[in-house]
Design a protein around this motif. Structure first.
Motif, PDB file in Angstrom:
ATOM      1  N   MET A  74       3.109 -52.014 -17.863  1.00  8.44           N
ATOM      2  CA  MET A  74       4.085 -51.000 -17.464  1.00  8.44           C
ATOM      3  C   MET A  74       3.823 -50.608 -16.009  1.00  8.44           C
ATOM      4  SD  MET A  74       4.775 -47.238 -19.150  1.00  8.44           S
ATOM      5  CE  MET A  74       5.045 -47.988 -20.767  1.00  8.44           C
ATOM      6  N   SER A  75       4.885 -50.605 -15.189  1.00 11.41           N
ATOM      7  CA  SER A  75       4.737 -50.242 -13.779  1.00 11.41           C
ATOM      8  C   SER A  75       5.443 -48.919 -13.514  1.00 11.41           C
ATOM      9  CB  SER A  75       5.318 -51.344 -12.878  1.00 11.41           C
ATOM     10  OG  SER A  75       6.704 -51.496 -13.124  1.00 11.41           O
ATOM     11  N   PHE A  76       4.999 -48.241 -12.470  1.00 14.97           N
ATOM     12  CA  PHE A  76       5.553 -46.951 -12.104  1.00 14.97           C
ATOM     13  C   PHE A  76       5.904 -47.001 -10.621  1.00 14.97           C
ATOM     14  CE2 PHE A  76       2.520 -46.350 -15.566  1.00 14.97           C
ATOM     15  CZ  PHE A  76       3.323 -45.714 -16.515  1.00 14.97           C
ATOM     16  N   PRO A  77       7.173 -47.308 -10.282  1.00 17.38           N
ATOM     17  CA  PRO A  77       7.553 -47.524  -8.879  1.00 17.38           C
ATOM     18  C   PRO A  77       7.218 -46.359  -7.956  1.00 17.38           C
ATOM     19  CG  PRO A  77       9.306 -48.262 -10.354  1.00 17.38           C
ATOM     20  CD  PRO A  77       8.296 -47.567 -11.214  1.00 17.38           C
ATOM     21  N   ALA A  78       7.461 -45.114  -8.393  1.00 21.37           N
ATOM     22  CA  ALA A  78       7.170 -43.962  -7.533  1.00 21.37           C
ATOM     23  C   ALA A  78       5.669 -43.851  -7.267  1.00 21.37           C
ATOM     24  CB  ALA A  78       7.693 -42.678  -8.177  1.00 21.37           C
ATOM     25  N   LEU A  79       4.855 -44.142  -8.294  1.00 26.29           N
ATOM     26  CA  LEU A  79       3.410 -44.130  -8.099  1.00 26.29           C
ATOM     27  C   LEU A  79       2.995 -45.217  -7.121  1.00 26.29           C
ATOM     28  CD1 LEU A  79       0.537 -43.202  -8.785  1.00 26.29           C
ATOM     29  CD2 LEU A  79       0.582 -44.790 -10.728  1.00 26.29           C
ATOM     30  N   GLN A  80       3.580 -46.405  -7.229  1.00 20.68           N
ATOM     31  CA  GLN A  80       3.230 -47.491  -6.318  1.00 20.68           C
ATOM     32  C   GLN A  80       3.563 -47.151  -4.874  1.00 20.68           C
ATOM     33  OE1 GLN A  80       1.396 -50.041  -7.289  1.00 20.68           O
ATOM     34  NE2 GLN A  80       1.453 -49.143  -9.345  1.00 20.68           N
ATOM     35  N   GLN A  81       4.686 -46.457  -4.670  1.00 27.06           N
ATOM     36  CA  GLN A  81       5.028 -46.032  -3.311  1.00 27.06           C
ATOM     37  C   GLN A  81       4.008 -45.023  -2.789  1.00 27.06           C
ATOM     38  OE1 GLN A  81       9.080 -44.614  -3.326  1.00 27.06           O
ATOM     39  NE2 GLN A  81       9.905 -46.536  -4.135  1.00 27.06           N
ATOM     40  N   TYR A  82       3.597 -44.107  -3.661  1.00 22.21           N
ATOM     41  CA  TYR A  82       2.587 -43.119  -3.272  1.00 22.21           C
ATOM     42  C   TYR A  82       1.266 -43.803  -2.939  1.00 22.21           C
ATOM     43  CZ  TYR A  82      -0.582 -39.101  -3.742  1.00 22.21           C
ATOM     44  OH  TYR A  82      -1.534 -38.143  -3.534  1.00 22.21           O
ATOM     45  N   LEU A  83       0.870 -44.794  -3.749  1.00 13.17           N
ATOM     46  CA  LEU A  83      -0.370 -45.526  -3.492  1.00 13.17           C
ATOM     47  C   LEU A  83      -0.298 -46.282  -2.161  1.00 13.17           C
ATOM     48  CD1 LEU A  83      -1.153 -46.938  -7.062  1.00 13.17           C
ATOM     49  CD2 LEU A  83      -2.334 -45.079  -5.873  1.00 13.17           C
ATOM     50  N   SER A  84       0.873 -46.804  -1.835  1.00 10.80           N
ATOM     51  CA  SER A  84       1.033 -47.499  -0.560  1.00 10.80           C
ATOM     52  C   SER A  84       0.812 -46.542   0.610  1.00 10.80           C
ATOM     53  CB  SER A  84       2.433 -48.115  -0.463  1.00 10.80           C
ATOM     54  OG  SER A  84       2.601 -49.112  -1.450  1.00 10.80           O
ATOM     55  N   ARG A  85       1.321 -45.312   0.471  1.00  6.66           N
ATOM     56  CA  ARG A  85       1.112 -44.325   1.535  1.00  6.66           C
ATOM     57  C   ARG A  85      -0.361 -43.938   1.635  1.00  6.66           C
ATOM     58  NH1 ARG A  85       5.880 -42.103  -0.705  1.00  6.66           N
ATOM     59  NH2 ARG A  85       4.727 -40.363  -1.635  1.00  6.66           N
ATOM     60  N   LEU A  86      -1.038 -43.803   0.476  1.00  6.51           N
ATOM     61  CA  LEU A  86      -2.469 -43.489   0.495  1.00  6.51           C
ATOM     62  C   LEU A  86      -3.263 -44.609   1.151  1.00  6.51           C
ATOM     63  CD1 LEU A  86      -3.289 -41.920  -3.010  1.00  6.51           C
ATOM     64  CD2 LEU A  86      -2.990 -40.756  -0.828  1.00  6.51           C
ATOM     65  N   HIS A  87      -2.857 -45.841   0.878  1.00  7.49           N
ATOM     66  CA  HIS A  87      -3.576 -46.998   1.418  1.00  7.49           C
ATOM     67  C   HIS A  87      -3.521 -47.014   2.941  1.00  7.49           C
ATOM     68  CE1 HIS A  87      -4.327 -51.244   2.480  1.00  7.49           C
ATOM     69  NE2 HIS A  87      -5.112 -51.225   1.422  1.00  7.49           N
ATOM     70  N   ASP A  88      -2.395 -46.536   3.504  1.00  9.62           N
ATOM     71  CA  ASP A  88      -2.215 -46.560   4.955  1.00  9.62           C
ATOM     72  C   ASP A  88      -2.739 -45.302   5.633  1.00  9.62           C
ATOM     73  OD1 ASP A  88      -0.969 -49.013   4.679  1.00  9.62           O
ATOM     74  OD2 ASP A  88       1.038 -48.139   4.527  1.00  9.62           O
ATOM     75  N   ALA A  89      -3.116 -44.286   4.831  1.00  8.22           N
ATOM     76  CA  ALA A  89      -3.557 -43.020   5.413  1.00  8.22           C
ATOM     77  C   ALA A  89      -4.975 -43.146   5.948  1.00  8.22           C
ATOM     78  CB  ALA A  89      -3.488 -41.906   4.375  1.00  8.22           C
ATOM     79  N   PRO A  90      -5.269 -42.548   7.106  1.00  6.46           N
ATOM     80  CA  PRO A  90      -6.653 -42.565   7.622  1.00  6.46           C
ATOM     81  C   PRO A  90      -7.549 -41.692   6.754  1.00  6.46           C
ATOM     82  CG  PRO A  90      -5.247 -41.165   8.996  1.00  6.46           C
ATOM     83  CD  PRO A  90      -4.338 -41.860   8.012  1.00  6.46           C
TER      84      PRO A  90
END
Length: 281
Positions: A1-17
């Motif tokens: 099961m995937s959660f698109p909104a969570l994946q977008q949030y994780l992408s932002r966290l990944h790019d955050a300093p």
């Protein structure tokens, strides 16, 4: 099961300093948080049906970061030095971190996620505490109906406070677990709070007659009964006999089967080995 909104949030966290962020991801995709200059992260411990080894739920624990999942309990490190307002902030950070670290792993999404509500939060929060967490989950597209909020042990004169908090969480769509000091308090909480789950520390099982009553009444009311801190096969054998007498399925959690860790997906695929562990001397 995937959660698109969570994946977008994780992408932002990944790019955050990391230096400028309250939350960030490591190279393995695991979320970490910062509080009082401490690095925090999640560890999870399964709740199992020991006879089959199957997992029915998972409890999140907040730990200071370590590479081998053996970090210290952050509440023990920080609780005495935190104000009520800071405790509320920490509690909310813990639940967000657990939700992110749990649901980023698709293989874990079918299990119930148990999240503890710290004792200091009961008296410190306002009337919108359940709504605040519900909104966070809605923004991330995560299923609040799979989350069980676990209320702490209380003193008898705090029953009104637990009912107040429980009612708020229920109105926001969460299921509730309560911790009982022993089987007799568990019977009282069944009537007073009407929870979805009762958790009892196996170290406090000294009244077998009351424990049998609790097993039977919980079964009749369709309330799950979880025995926690199961750390030896002798204790598990005692539970198994009580379950057989009450003709109820035993649910258990403890070091006999699982150390808390970031992921246990491999364990979940080996139910026979887990079931056997509970039968070894």
């Amino acid at each position: 099961m995937s959660f698109p909104a969570l994946q977008q949030y994780l992408s932002r966290l990944h790019d955050a300093p990391q230096a400028d962020s309250t939350l960030w991801l490591d190279q393995q995709g695991r979320a970490h948080g910062r509080y009082f200059n401490s690095t925090l992260t999640s560890a999870f411990q399964p709740i199992r049906t020991p006879e089959t080894g199957s997992i029915v739920g998972v409890q999140g624990f907040m730990r200071s970061y370590s590479r081998n999942d053996t970090g210290l309990s952050i509440w023990k490190l920080l609780d005495t030095g935190a104000t009520d307002e800071q405790s509320v902030e920490l509690d909310r950070l813990c639940r967000l971190l657990h939700a992110v670290n749990f649901y980023r792993q698709p293989e874990m999404a079918d299990y119930d996620l148990y999240l503890s509500v710290h004792a200091r939060l009961l008296a410190a929060v306002d009337s919108n505490h359940g709504m605040s967490f519900r909104r966070v989950l809605d923004v991330l597209g995560l299923p609040h109906k799979k989350i069980v909020l676990q209320l702490p042990l209380i003193q008898p004169d705090q029953a009104w406070l637990m009912n107040y908090v429980a009612d708020n969480y229920r109105r926001n769509g969460f299921r509730l677990a309560v911790n009982a000091a022993d089987a007799r308090q568990g019977l009282d909480l069944l009537e007073q709070v009407q929870p979805d789950v009762i958790k009892v520390d196996v170290r406090e099982i000294t009244d077998e007659a009351a424990t049998l009553d609790l097993l039977c009444v919980a079964g009749e009311k369709n309330v799950k009964l979880v025995f926690k801190r199961v750390e030896s096969s002798q204790i598990y054998d005692k539970l198994r006999k009580l379950g057989a007498q009450a003709q109820q399925t035993i649910l258990a959690q403890g070091y006999l089967w699982d150390q808390p860790k970031a992921s246990f997906a491999q364990d979940a695929s080996e139910p026979e080995a887990i079931a056997t562990a509970g039968q070894e001397s």
